[in-house]
Design a protein around this motif. Structure first.
Motif, short mmCIF file in Angstrom:
data_model
loop_
_atom_site.label_atom_id
_atom_site.label_comp_id
_atom_site.label_asym_id
_atom_site.label_seq_id
_atom_site.Cartn_x
_atom_site.Cartn_y
_atom_site.Cartn_z
N ALA A 15 17.02 32.44 7.99
CA ALA A 15 17.82 33.23 9.15
C ALA A 15 19.30 32.88 8.99
O ALA A 15 19.78 31.64 8.45
CB ALA A 15 17.33 32.70 10.37
N PRO A 16 20.23 33.72 9.52
CA PRO A 16 21.59 33.32 9.80
C PRO A 16 21.46 32.30 10.70
O PRO A 16 21.02 32.37 11.79
CB PRO A 16 22.37 34.62 10.02
N MET A 17 22.14 31.24 10.54
CA MET A 17 22.23 30.26 11.67
C MET A 17 23.61 29.55 11.60
O MET A 17 24.15 28.71 10.83
CB MET A 17 21.16 29.04 11.52
N VAL A 20 24.71 25.99 10.87
CA VAL A 20 23.38 25.04 10.14
C VAL A 20 23.43 25.70 8.58
O VAL A 20 23.32 25.04 7.68
CB VAL A 20 22.50 25.64 10.84
N MET A 41 27.17 33.82 10.73
CA MET A 41 27.80 35.01 11.14
C MET A 41 29.44 35.08 10.86
O MET A 41 29.99 34.04 11.18
CB MET A 41 27.54 35.58 12.56
N ARG A 169 12.88 38.02 21.24
CA ARG A 169 13.05 37.32 22.70
C ARG A 169 14.21 38.22 23.25
O ARG A 169 14.95 38.74 22.49
CB ARG A 169 13.78 35.80 22.26
N TYR A 175 16.61 30.80 23.35
CA TYR A 175 15.49 30.61 22.56
C TYR A 175 14.32 29.92 23.45
O TYR A 175 13.50 29.17 22.81
CB TYR A 175 16.17 29.26 21.70
N ASN A 198 10.83 38.00 13.31
CA ASN A 198 11.62 36.60 13.34
C ASN A 198 11.29 35.90 14.77
O ASN A 198 11.17 36.75 15.62
CB ASN A 198 12.99 36.85 13.24
N GLY A 199 11.04 34.76 14.50
CA GLY A 199 10.79 33.90 15.73
C GLY A 199 9.59 33.25 15.87
O GLY A 199 8.43 33.56 15.50
N VAL A 201 8.39 31.12 13.58
CA VAL A 201 7.60 30.80 12.46
C VAL A 201 7.95 29.40 11.99
O VAL A 201 8.86 29.08 11.50
CB VAL A 201 7.77 31.90 11.18
N MET A 219 11.41 36.27 8.38
CA MET A 219 12.47 35.38 8.75
C MET A 219 12.17 34.24 9.33
O MET A 219 11.81 33.80 10.49
CB MET A 219 13.69 36.27 9.60
C1 LIG Z 1 21.90 26.84 15.58
C2 LIG Z 1 21.54 28.47 15.34
C3 LIG Z 1 22.59 29.33 14.91
C4 LIG Z 1 22.25 30.48 14.94
N1 LIG Z 1 23.07 31.53 14.55
C5 LIG Z 1 23.05 32.83 14.28
C6 LIG Z 1 23.88 33.64 13.71
O1 LIG Z 1 24.74 33.40 13.29
N2 LIG Z 1 23.53 35.04 13.48
C7 LIG Z 1 22.04 35.50 14.00
O2 LIG Z 1 22.11 36.85 13.93
N3 LIG Z 1 21.30 34.55 14.54
C8 LIG Z 1 21.58 33.44 14.77
N4 LIG Z 1 20.56 32.68 15.19
C9 LIG Z 1 19.44 32.96 15.56
C10 LIG Z 1 18.31 32.83 14.17
O3 LIG Z 1 18.91 33.60 13.29
C11 LIG Z 1 17.17 33.37 14.71
O4 LIG Z 1 17.07 34.60 14.99
C12 LIG Z 1 16.31 32.39 15.94
O5 LIG Z 1 16.83 31.16 15.48
C13 LIG Z 1 14.89 32.66 15.88
O6 LIG Z 1 14.29 32.43 14.74
P1 LIG Z 1 13.31 31.05 14.60
O7 LIG Z 1 12.31 31.03 15.62
O8 LIG Z 1 12.96 31.04 13.23
O9 LIG Z 1 14.41 29.94 14.79
C14 LIG Z 1 20.86 31.05 15.29
C15 LIG Z 1 20.01 30.25 15.92
C16 LIG Z 1 20.18 28.94 15.90
C17 LIG Z 1 19.07 28.06 16.26
#
Ligand SMILES: Cc1cc2nc3c(=O)[nH]c(=O)nc-3n(C[C@H](O)[C@H](O)[C@H](O)COP(=O)(O)O)c2cc1C
Length: 306
Positions: A15-17, A20, A41, A169, A175, A198-199, A201, A219
């Protein structure tokens, strides 16, 4: 799954984070099987006005198999310009962020705010698709406070998106609560383009549950924090190698691009995640959270991750 000319085998995405998924983290995740790695992003506006900052964020590692650059913004013309920006040349796919719930993004009408402005969202996707010589995808949520993912996903498909990712979500949920896998199943059945689920996993069981939705790809975000080996462990292959060597590789890559002063603060969260499962290590983890010395952190992690 095939997107344009790109063949995916495992259909697995990191995932994009923001803050992180740096280049070192993406690289160690790719080592364990993350096939598509999303950038943090990237602001389409900042690309015009502060290209140096964006340049640092667009550094990629050679082992990232499919590189996906994620952009955000609210102006279709500027978004389209950013797609043509040479800084994004290295990416195989351009993704548009329509799911970010952060107040400072939503306040500007960006990220998930675009789900409440479907006409503008459509205009942005169409202009990015037109400007791009690569596939364009969209990542979004269920909606602001109710599930409009089906309507929104169909719009993305008609506007020319090559695939979509649904973080199941709402914006209001942030979250919290559980991701709604039924919504992912419904969207996967209804669209002709691939849907990435996504979500939540975090292990083999949740991965299997996500596969049951019929999503074309999966993802993983938070489940990979401190555990990049999750990309192999979801297949039941426990990682038996040295976790410390993984941490070292993550840091060594970042040291090529970032100064120590910045890294010693930035890496704290990663170090805490890497050591999260070490029971009875609260004193040592406290040092990881406060030390100003990367070598000291490495020494502690070496002991903890034995
Ligand atoms: C610290 C953090 C930063 C994130 N930054 C982005 C982002 O830059 N772009 C985006 O589309 N989603 C972002 N997300 C959302 C994640 O890509 C993902 O959709 C979300 O964490 C749910 O997936 P997960 O349950 O596997 O974590 C971010 C999530 C976290 C926790």
């Amino acid at each position: 799954m095939k997107i344009g000319n790109i063949e995916f085998e495992k259909n697995l995405f990191l995932a994009p984070m923001a803050g992180v998924s740096d280049v070192g983290f993406r690289s160690v995740c790719a080592d364990f099987g993350a096939e598509g790695c999303f950038s943090e992003m990237l602001s389409s506006r900042a690309m015009l006005h502060n290209p140096q900052k964006t340049a640092l964020m667009t550094i990629t590692a050679p082992n990232e198999k499919v590189k996906i650059g994620q952009i955000f913004g609210h102006e279709s013309e500027i978004m389209a310009q950013s797609v043509r920006n040479p800084l994004l040349d290295k990416y195989d796919i351009i993704d548009i962020n329509m799911g970010c719930p952060a107040p400072k993004i939503v306040k500007n009408g960006e990220g998930c705010a675009l789900m409440s402005n479907i006409l503008l969202a459509e205009k942005i996707i169409k202009s990015c698709v037109k400007a791009s010589n690569r596939p364009v995808s969209v990542k979004f949520r269920l909606g602001k406070n109710k599930d409009i993912s089906l309507e929104f996903g169909k719009m993305c498909q008609e506007a020319g998106a090559s695939f979509v990712t649904l973080h199941a979500r709402t914006l209001e949920q942030g979250y919290s609560g559980k991701a709604n896998y039924d919504a992912i199943a419904k969207l996967s059945q209804s669209l002709l383009i691939p849907v990435i689920g996504n979500g939540d996993v975090v292990d083999k069981e949740s991965y299997q549950n996500m596969l049951k939705t019929g999503a074309s790809g999966v993802m993983i975000g938070r489940g990979a924090q401190g555990k990049p080996w999750i990309f192999q462990e979801i297949f039941g292959n426990k990682f038996e190698g040295s976790k410390f060597e993984v941490v070292k590789k993550h840091l060594t890559i970042l040291r090529k691009y970032y100064d120590e002063q910045w890294l010693k603060l930035y890496m704290r969260k990663h170090f805490l995640w890497y050591s999260a499962e070490q029971k009875g290590a609260s004193e040592k983890r406290m040092i990881l959270a406060t030390t100003q010395n990367l070598e000291e952190s490495l020494e502690i992690l070496k002991q903890l991750l034995k």
